[in-house]
Write a protein that holds these residues in place. Structure first.
Motif, PDB file in Angstrom:
ATOM      1  N   ARG A   1       0.595   7.260  -0.299  1.00 57.18           N
ATOM      2  CA  ARG A   1      -0.531   8.045  -0.822  1.00 57.18           C
ATOM      3  C   ARG A   1      -1.845   7.278  -0.684  1.00 57.18           C
ATOM      4  O   ARG A   1      -2.861   7.836  -0.300  1.00 57.18           O
ATOM      5  CB  ARG A   1      -0.301   8.424  -2.280  1.00 57.18           C
ATOM      6  CG  ARG A   1      -1.459   9.218  -2.889  1.00 57.18           C
ATOM      7  CD  ARG A   1      -1.241   9.519  -4.349  1.00 57.18           C
ATOM      8  NE  ARG A   1      -0.201  10.485  -4.604  1.00 57.18           N
ATOM      9  CZ  ARG A   1      -0.360  11.797  -4.505  1.00 57.18           C
ATOM     10  NH1 ARG A   1      -1.525  12.284  -4.155  1.00 57.18           N
ATOM     11  NH2 ARG A   1       0.624  12.611  -4.770  1.00 57.18           N
ATOM     12  N   GLU A   2      -1.819   5.980  -0.977  1.00 53.94           N
ATOM     13  CA  GLU A   2      -3.026   5.157  -0.826  1.00 53.94           C
ATOM     14  C   GLU A   2      -3.478   5.128   0.628  1.00 53.94           C
ATOM     15  O   GLU A   2      -4.677   5.216   0.917  1.00 53.94           O
ATOM     16  CB  GLU A   2      -2.774   3.720  -1.306  1.00 53.94           C
ATOM     17  CG  GLU A   2      -2.663   3.577  -2.803  1.00 53.94           C
ATOM     18  CD  GLU A   2      -2.203   2.195  -3.228  1.00 53.94           C
ATOM     19  OE1 GLU A   2      -2.793   1.673  -4.194  1.00 53.94           O
ATOM     20  OE2 GLU A   2      -1.261   1.653  -2.612  1.00 53.94           O
TER      21      GLU A   2
ATOM     22  N   LYS B   1       0.883  -1.158   0.000  1.00 51.96           N
ATOM     23  CA  LYS B   1       0.000   0.000   0.000  1.00 51.96           C
ATOM     24  C   LYS B   1       0.920   1.206   0.000  1.00 51.96           C
ATOM     25  O   LYS B   1       1.752   1.340   0.898  1.00 51.96           O
ATOM     26  CB  LYS B   1      -0.855  -0.044   1.273  1.00 51.96           C
ATOM     27  CG  LYS B   1      -1.962   0.963   1.346  1.00 51.96           C
ATOM     28  CD  LYS B   1      -2.744   0.788   2.642  1.00 51.96           C
ATOM     29  CE  LYS B   1      -3.502  -0.528   2.620  1.00 51.96           C
ATOM     30  NZ  LYS B   1      -4.715  -0.536   3.371  1.00 51.96           N
TER      31      LYS B   1
ATOM     32  N   ASN C   1      -5.115   8.465   1.411  1.00 51.84           N
ATOM     33  CA  ASN C   1      -6.476   8.521   0.862  1.00 51.84           C
ATOM     34  C   ASN C   1      -7.435   7.683   1.704  1.00 51.84           C
ATOM     35  O   ASN C   1      -8.563   8.104   1.979  1.00 51.84           O
ATOM     36  CB  ASN C   1      -6.503   8.048  -0.593  1.00 51.84           C
ATOM     37  CG  ASN C   1      -5.809   9.016  -1.525  1.00 51.84           C
ATOM     38  OD1 ASN C   1      -5.646  10.198  -1.214  1.00 51.84           O
ATOM     39  ND2 ASN C   1      -5.377   8.534  -2.672  1.00 51.84           N
ATOM     40  N   GLU C   2      -6.976   6.518   2.123  1.00 50.22           N
ATOM     41  CA  GLU C   2      -7.800   5.656   2.972  1.00 50.22           C
ATOM     42  C   GLU C   2      -8.076   6.329   4.319  1.00 50.22           C
ATOM     43  O   GLU C   2      -9.190   6.282   4.832  1.00 50.22           O
ATOM     44  CB  GLU C   2      -7.078   4.320   3.173  1.00 50.22           C
ATOM     45  CG  GLU C   2      -7.971   3.207   3.617  1.00 50.22           C
ATOM     46  CD  GLU C   2      -7.261   1.852   3.645  1.00 50.22           C
ATOM     47  OE1 GLU C   2      -7.778   0.978   4.343  1.00 50.22           O
ATOM     48  OE2 GLU C   2      -6.213   1.680   2.982  1.00 50.22           O
TER      49      GLU C   2
END
Length: 169
Positions: free
Chosen positions: A122-123, A119, A126-127
Motif C-alpha cells: 500500500r505504501e 515498505k 501511494n508513493e
C-alpha cells in the motif's frame, strides 16, 4: 545507492488495478507492474529488482532486464521471499540501503532483521500515485512552455518545420 526489492505477486495481489488485471491475464499484470516499477526507477533513481515466484512460471530460474528494472523468476521450489532475503543479505553494505516492498508480515520482519527497510504494498502504491502525479505536472509544465513564434504559421507549416528540426523529413 538505494535498492528496491519488490515481491511481485504480493504487490499484484495488493494493488486494485493489478489484482483486477490478474483475474483476466496474469502476464499482463506482471508486465504492468514492471512498467510501473520502470517509472518508479526513472523518477527515484533506485535500482529496482522485481522478484516473482516460480510456481506460476515453471522451469529454471530466469533473470532479465526490462528497461532498467531487473526481473527475477525464482527457480522451482524457491519462493520469492527466500530469494528476497538472500538478495537483501548479499546487496546490503555501508553504501547501499535496501528497501523491500511486500505486505507479507513474516517477510517484513525477516527483512528488517537483515537491515533492510520495509515498505508495504500500500505504501508503494501511494508513493507510485504521488510520483505519477508529479510526472504529469512536469509534462503539463513542459507542454505549456511551447516555443513562441513571431511569424504567424499555420499548424501544417509548424508541423513541417518541427519534422525538419528533428530530422524526420
Amino acid at each position: 545507492m538505494d535498492i528496491l526489492l519488490v515481491d511481485g505477486y504480493n504487490v499484484i495481489g495488493a494493488w486494485p488495478e493489478l489484482r483486477e488485471l490478474k483475474k483476466k491475464d496474469l502476464a499482463a499484470a506482471r508486465d504492468r507492474l514492471i512498467e510501473k516499477m520502470a517509472e518508479y526507477q526513472g523518477y527515484s533513481g533506485y535500482r529496482v529488482i522485481v522478484v516473482f515466484d516460480a510456481h506460476y512460471v515453471k522451469g529454471t530460474e530466469k533473470k532479465f532486464k526490462d528497461s532498467k528494472v531487473e526481473v527475477i523468476f525464482t527457480r522451482t521450489n524457491e519462493t520469492a521471499d527466500e530469494r528476497i532475503e538472500k538478495l537483501a543479505i548479499s546487496l546490503s553494505n555501508i553504501k547501499t540501503q535496501v528497501h523491500v516492498a511486500t505486505s507479507d508480515y513474516t517477510e517484513q520482519w525477516a527483512i528488517f532483521g537483515q537491515g533492510a527497510l520495509r515498505k508495504s504494498s500500500r505504501e508503494l502504491l501511494n508513493e507510485m500515485n504521488t510520483i505519477e502525479s508529479k510526472i504529469e505536472k512536469k509534462v503539463k509544465k513542459i507542454q505549456e512552455k511551447q516555443p513562441f513564434s513571431r511569424i504567424p504559421l499555420s499548424k501544417e507549416m509548424a508541423e513541417i518545420f518541427e519534422k525538419w528540426r528533428r530530422g524526420d523529413q
